[in-house]
Design a protein around this motif. Structure first.
Motif, PDB file in Angstrom:
ATOM      1  N   GLY A  36       1.144 -13.279  -4.994  1.00 13.58           N
ATOM      2  CA  GLY A  36       1.916 -12.044  -5.079  1.00 13.58           C
ATOM      3  C   GLY A  36       1.434 -11.153  -6.199  1.00 13.58           C
ATOM      4  N   ALA A  37       1.159 -11.752  -7.368  1.00 16.18           N
ATOM      5  CA  ALA A  37       0.632 -10.970  -8.495  1.00 16.18           C
ATOM      6  C   ALA A  37      -0.715 -10.361  -8.138  1.00 16.18           C
ATOM      7  N   ARG A  38      -1.558 -11.152  -7.500  1.00 18.72           N
ATOM      8  CA  ARG A  38      -2.882 -10.656  -7.105  1.00 18.72           C
ATOM      9  C   ARG A  38      -2.749  -9.481  -6.127  1.00 18.72           C
ATOM     10  N   ASN A  39      -1.801  -9.592  -5.199  1.00 19.28           N
ATOM     11  CA  ASN A  39      -1.570  -8.500  -4.242  1.00 19.28           C
ATOM     12  C   ASN A  39      -1.153  -7.214  -4.953  1.00 19.28           C
ATOM     13  N   VAL A  40      -0.227  -7.349  -5.907  1.00 21.37           N
ATOM     14  CA  VAL A  40       0.251  -6.183  -6.657  1.00 21.37           C
ATOM     15  C   VAL A  40      -0.900  -5.540  -7.441  1.00 21.37           C
ATOM     16  N   LEU A  41      -1.688  -6.357  -8.096  1.00 21.08           N
ATOM     17  CA  LEU A  41      -2.781  -5.843  -8.914  1.00 21.08           C
ATOM     18  C   LEU A  41      -3.838  -5.147  -8.056  1.00 21.08           C
ATOM     19  N   GLU A  42      -4.163  -5.749  -6.911  1.00 23.01           N
ATOM     20  CA  GLU A  42      -5.160  -5.143  -6.020  1.00 23.01           C
ATOM     21  C   GLU A  42      -4.651  -3.827  -5.441  1.00 23.01           C
ATOM     22  N   ASP A  79       0.818  -1.215   0.000  1.00 24.93           N
ATOM     23  CA  ASP A  79       0.000   0.000   0.000  1.00 24.93           C
ATOM     24  C   ASP A  79       0.851   1.264   0.000  1.00 24.93           C
ATOM     25  N   SER A  80       1.847   1.311   0.893  1.00 27.02           N
ATOM     26  CA  SER A  80       2.713   2.493   0.934  1.00 27.02           C
ATOM     27  C   SER A  80       3.625   2.552  -0.287  1.00 27.02           C
ATOM     28  N   ALA A  81       4.025   1.374  -0.783  1.00 28.38           N
ATOM     29  CA  ALA A  81       4.905   1.323  -1.952  1.00 28.38           C
ATOM     30  C   ALA A  81       4.206   1.888  -3.188  1.00 28.38           C
ATOM     31  N   MET A  82       2.907   1.682  -3.287  1.00 29.98           N
ATOM     32  CA  MET A  82       2.138   2.129  -4.454  1.00 29.98           C
ATOM     33  C   MET A  82       1.718   3.589  -4.367  1.00 29.98           C
ATOM     34  N   ASN A  83       1.859   4.182  -3.195  1.00 29.72           N
ATOM     35  CA  ASN A  83       1.360   5.539  -2.983  1.00 29.72           C
ATOM     36  C   ASN A  83       1.976   6.538  -3.969  1.00 29.72           C
ATOM     37  N   GLY A  84       1.136   7.145  -4.778  1.00 30.67           N
ATOM     38  CA  GLY A  84       1.586   8.166  -5.720  1.00 30.67           C
ATOM     39  C   GLY A  84       2.173   7.641  -7.016  1.00 30.67           C
ATOM     40  N   LEU A 130      -4.786  -1.136  -8.083  1.00 33.16           N
ATOM     41  CA  LEU A 130      -6.169  -0.663  -8.261  1.00 33.16           C
ATOM     42  C   LEU A 130      -6.535   0.340  -7.177  1.00 33.16           C
ATOM     43  N   GLU A 131      -6.249  -0.011  -5.939  1.00 26.50           N
ATOM     44  CA  GLU A 131      -6.609   0.858  -4.815  1.00 26.50           C
ATOM     45  C   GLU A 131      -5.860   2.181  -4.855  1.00 26.50           C
ATOM     46  N   ALA A 132      -4.604   2.130  -5.322  1.00 22.32           N
ATOM     47  CA  ALA A 132      -3.774   3.342  -5.347  1.00 22.32           C
ATOM     48  C   ALA A 132      -4.049   4.218  -6.560  1.00 22.32           C
ATOM     49  N   GLY A 133      -4.871   3.730  -7.482  1.00 23.13           N
ATOM     50  CA  GLY A 133      -5.178   4.515  -8.674  1.00 23.13           C
ATOM     51  C   GLY A 133      -4.037   4.573  -9.672  1.00 23.13           C
ATOM     52  N   ALA A 185      -8.440  -8.405 -12.672  1.00 22.10           N
ATOM     53  CA  ALA A 185      -8.167  -7.014 -12.292  1.00 22.10           C
ATOM     54  C   ALA A 185      -8.603  -6.047 -13.385  1.00 22.10           C
ATOM     55  N   ILE A 186      -8.439  -6.440 -14.638  1.00 21.06           N
ATOM     56  CA  ILE A 186      -8.854  -5.589 -15.755  1.00 21.06           C
ATOM     57  C   ILE A 186     -10.372  -5.392 -15.734  1.00 21.06           C
ATOM     58  N   LYS A 187     -11.101  -6.458 -15.399  1.00 21.88           N
ATOM     59  CA  LYS A 187     -12.564  -6.349 -15.302  1.00 21.88           C
ATOM     60  C   LYS A 187     -12.979  -5.367 -14.213  1.00 21.88           C
ATOM     61  N   LYS A 188     -12.104  -5.206 -13.215  1.00 20.15           N
ATOM     62  CA  LYS A 188     -12.388  -4.273 -12.119  1.00 20.15           C
ATOM     63  C   LYS A 188     -11.944  -2.852 -12.450  1.00 20.15           C
ATOM     64  N   GLY A 189     -11.330  -2.675 -13.632  1.00 20.87           N
ATOM     65  CA  GLY A 189     -10.975  -1.334 -14.069  1.00 20.87           C
ATOM     66  C   GLY A 189      -9.501  -1.029 -14.166  1.00 20.87           C
ATOM     67  N   LEU A 190      -8.628  -2.010 -13.908  1.00 14.86           N
ATOM     68  CA  LEU A 190      -7.191  -1.748 -13.996  1.00 14.86           C
ATOM     69  C   LEU A 190      -6.718  -1.825 -15.448  1.00 14.86           C
TER      70      LEU A 190
END
Length: 330
Positions: free
Chosen positions: A96-102, A63-68, A105-108, A159-164
């Motif tokens: 791990g891939a699922r974690n990165v993708l999620e 989460d913090s790694a993806m910030n910004g 998505l959350e970080a925009g 993840a693409i179906k969810k908008g990524l």
């Protein structure tokens, strides 16, 4: 305007070459590493990148790694082609891939490139190369690595179906300078040291790591959302590949063909007498089973849409061999 970019798997063979190319731009490059990660492959560019501590298997750390971050290259993965089950394959390659993708998505995050594998494409029937539309059939060989890479692509589709916005790349058999962990480079080292007295009857698609890294960046810039791109080069038999390596290394050719059924007999004999007689550790039945198939691929889509260049596999073998020899690693 400079982009803020995160790379996972940046200490690996492909990932480190990718980070080197990104670090040569004006973009703000962040590399996800663990506290105990070996940074030797990045040592000459540490002043040009930002290390971010986390682990793809730890969802919270992402989460913090993806910030910004605007763009993410997900190249983290475990490559294990042996015949022993390794639970880390599921944890790193799928979860791990699922974690990165999620987290993306959350970080925009604006776009993700997911680095997959040609094992997620399939196995040839005969010698006709497969393309990106080929149905996955690697499950006819019991290889956990292939299953996890296939599953990771299903996670991308979800993840693409969810908008990524995500693009997939599928590198083939990657050679080149900088392979410090002897992934494909183990074949070069063991032929040089006369540890491979026979060759399997299959074939493989060979590509240089520099072309792989270039094309991954092109996929971020030009790839189409939800599409996959095979990053490959020459389709060669193992006989031809080993002849190339022998020629570059200046050692005698490997001249004995060994069918898979005969390999099983030989392996059981070696196990029974509890000796390998200096034979390469590449000689396990899982890897030899795969090497007895034709893993040939059509990379024309990446050439057409991403501008991927082509060069002879001879150049890649020579580049890798010279790099090893200059560092006394053979």
């Amino acid at each position: 305007m400079n982009k803020k970019i995160l790379v996972t798997g940046g200490t690996g063979f492909i990932g480190s070459r990718l980070v080197h190319k990104l670090a040569a731009t004006a973009d703000d490059i962040h590399v996800l590493v663990r506290k105990n990660s070996d940074l030797v492959s990045l040592k000459d560019i540490l002043d040009r990148i930002t290390l971010v501590y986390g682990d793809v298997t730890n969802r919270h750390s992402l989460d913090s790694a993806m910030n910004g971050m605007e763009l993410v290259y997900h190249s983290a993965g475990l490559t294990y082609m042996g015949d022993k089950r390794n639970p880390l394959l599921q944890a790193i390659n799928v979860d791990g891939a699922r974690n990165v993708l999620e987290a993306a998505l959350e970080a925009g995050v604006r776009r993700v490139v997911h680095v997959s594998s040609i094992t997620a494409v399939g196995i040839c029937d005969g010698k006709k190369p497969l393309d990106e539309s080929s149905p996955w059939n690697f499950d006819r060989i019991n290889l956990e690595y292939a299953r996890t890479k296939h599953q990771s692509e299903l996670a991308v589709a979800s993840a693409i179906k969810k908008g990524l916005d995500c693009v997939i790349v599928n590198p083939a058999y990657v050679f080149g300078a900088g392979d410090i962990n002897f992934n494909a480079g183990r074949l070069i080292k063991d032929i040089y040291n006369r540890k491979i007295p026979f060759y399997p009857l299959g074939g493989v698609c060979v590509i240089d790591v520099e072309i792989v890294a270039e094309t991954i960046i092109a996929a971020m810039e030009k790839g189409k959302t939800g599409e996959r791109y095979i990053i490959g080069g020459d389709n060669v038999s193992y006989k031809e590949l080993m002849e190339t390596i022998s020629s570059v290394a200046g050692v005698p050719k490997v001249v004995f063909p060994l069918p898979f059924w005969m390999a099983k007999v030989l392996k059981s004999i070696l196990d029974m007498i509890k000796t390998r007689n200096g034979i390469s550790k590449l000689f396990n039945l899982s890897m030899y089973r795969i090497a007895s198939e034709n893993l040939f691929y059509d990379s024309s889509k990446a050439a057409r849409e991403l501008g991927m260049r082509h060069e002879s596999h001879l150049n890649s073998i020579r580049s890798a061999f010279d790099w090893y020899r200059e560092r006394d690693m053979l």
